[in-house]
Design an enzyme around this catalytic site. Structure first.
Site, PDB file in Angstrom:
ATOM      1  CG  HIS A  26      -5.278   9.234  24.489  1.00 20.52           C
ATOM      2  ND1 HIS A  26      -5.404  10.704  24.492  1.00 20.52           N
ATOM      3  CD2 HIS A  26      -4.013   8.945  24.413  1.00 20.52           C
ATOM      4  CE1 HIS A  26      -4.424  11.236  24.358  1.00 20.52           C
ATOM      5  NE2 HIS A  26      -3.426  10.359  24.470  1.00 20.52           N
ATOM      6  CG  ASP A  50       3.722  11.876  27.102  1.00 19.39           C
ATOM      7  OD1 ASP A  50       3.220  12.658  27.920  1.00 19.39           O
ATOM      8  OD2 ASP A  50       2.682  11.195  26.629  1.00 19.39           O
ATOM      9  CG  HIS A  67      -0.314  12.470  23.473  1.00 21.97           C
ATOM     10  ND1 HIS A  67       0.683  11.826  24.324  1.00 21.97           N
ATOM     11  CD2 HIS A  67       0.095  12.886  22.323  1.00 21.97           C
ATOM     12  CE1 HIS A  67       1.751  11.741  23.409  1.00 21.97           C
ATOM     13  NE2 HIS A  67       1.447  12.255  22.448  1.00 21.97           N
ATOM     14  CG  ASP A  95      -0.047  12.104  28.607  1.00 28.37           C
ATOM     15  OD1 ASP A  95       0.479  11.116  28.836  1.00 28.37           O
ATOM     16  OD2 ASP A  95      -0.051  12.508  27.253  1.00 28.37           O
TER      17      ASP A  95
HETATM   18 ZN   LIG Z   1       0.798  10.873  26.047  1.00 25.86          ZN
END
Ligand SMILES: [Zn+2]
Length: 371
Positions: free
Chosen positions: A140, A265, A179, A177
């Protein structure tokens, strides 16, 4: 197949605590609780690898600290200076939702350098595949702003390292991931030498990035792929996304090194995601990535730890990845019964909305690639 593990106890000293509300305040009515990106994911994963004996089948690779020059292709010097300053002042936030402590500057450099060390191991021929069990995570992090628990773009920096140090021309990065890998995407958005593919829960985090129509720009148009699966997607949808999108892209792009931003995740137990993967699914996805690496990249596969917030289950998902890499099964009992996972509807069938999400990615990329 010789497999490496990058790890250092130093990673456990990156201090993110306590949990804070969006306003920055701690919970007002109870004792403080830990930040989700606390040391326990990495610590418990390492201990599980030791407990099962898997560690003994892995070659230890020592991480080193990335230098300012190593970071420079992605992070400008003033951002690096900012992080060092915050860290030296005792801690604070690296940007937005990326808490750091007094030692975090050095540890974040060691995380980026850890993934670089994994690249060195697979490029210099001593190992074929290497997992960097690092923290803080990186996908990120933007060029001039830490975000979502991430400080430096570990995988982006390591991809630049592979190109600059070893003359690699085509890099593939798959980010599974839950996200969106917004930082890694931004690092190579106009770059045709890096094929970046991100699978994520649609509009989870960052809520405004990672839709199928984000395909890259300029010379990099077609070299970014986003598969934004709806919440509730499981093994069937992930396998379909890999088989219908990621494998065909890889076969046409022919990467010389393959990275995985491996955040576990998307597991069914994760408190921050709403997906339905289990350890067995991570085994399958790892096998697909090994196949991609074997076909065009001489097996060169670098995996880097990103998120994963189920303290109980995420370490087992990561261990399943290692089992697949090593080609063994420890037989250790898992918290989620694998025989039941195979009967979950999300493991068995791709729903209409999941199919639609995959089709949107294929439509967006069809001007550039054959599917
Ligand atoms: Zn994540």
């Amino acid at each position: 197949m010789a497999t490496g593990l990058v790890y250092s106890d130093r990673y456990l000293q990156h201090n993110t605590n306590p949990f804070r509300l969006p306003s920055g305040k701690t919970l007002p009515f109870v004792e403080p609780v830990d930040h989700p990106s606390n040391p326990r994911l990495v610590e418990r994963t390492k201990k599980l690898l030791d407990y099962t004996g898997l560690s003994k089948q892995l070659e230890r690779v020592e991480p080193y600290a990335a230098t300012v020059e190593d970071l420079a292709p992605f992070h400008p010097t003033d951002y690096v200076d900012l992080i060092r300053g915050i860290s030296e002042a005792g801690g604070g936030d690296a940007g937005q939702g990326a808490p750091i402590g007094a030692d975090s500057y050095d540890i974040a450099l060691l995380a980026a350098g850890g993934v670089m060390a994994a690249v060195d191991a697979v490029m210099e021929g001593s190992l074929q595949q290497c997992f960097a069990l690092v923290r803080p995570p990186g996908h990120h992090a933007e060029a001039s702003k830490g975000r979502g628990f991430c400080v430096f773009g570990n995988v982006a920096i390591a991809a630049h390292h592979a190109r600059r140090r070893y003359g690699i021309e085509r890099v593939m990065i798959v980010d599974w991931d839950v996200h969106h890998g917004n930082g890694t995407q931004a690092a190579f958005y106009d770059d045709p030498n890096v094929l970046f593919v991100s699978l994520q829960q649609d509009r989870l985090f960052p809520v405004d990035s990672g839709s199928a129509d984000e395909v890259g720009s300029g010379a990099g148009a077609g070299f970014t792929a986003n598969i934004a699966l709806p919440a509730g997607s499981g093994g069937a949808a992930y396998n379909a996304a890999f088989e219908r999108v990621i494998v065909p892209l890889a076969e046409q792009f022919k990467p010389e090194i393959v990275f995985v931003s491996a955040g576990q995740d998307a597991s069914a137990s994760d408190p921050l995601g709403r997906m339905l993967l289990a350890a067995e699914h991570y085994r399958e996805l790892t096998a697909i990535m090994q196949g991609i690496a074997a076909r065009t990249a001489a097996g060169r596969l670098v995996l880097a730890q990103e998120g994963g917030y189920s303290e109980t289950y995420a370490p087992y998902c990561t261990m399943a990845i290692f089992e697949q890499l090593v080609g063994t099964r420890t037989g250790i009992e898992e918290p989620v019964d694998p025989t039941r996972v195979g009967r979950w509807p999300a493991s068995l069938a791709v729903s209409g909305d999941q199919e639609g999400a995959i089709n949107r990615t294929i439509e967006a990329l069809s001007p550039f690639w054959k599917f």
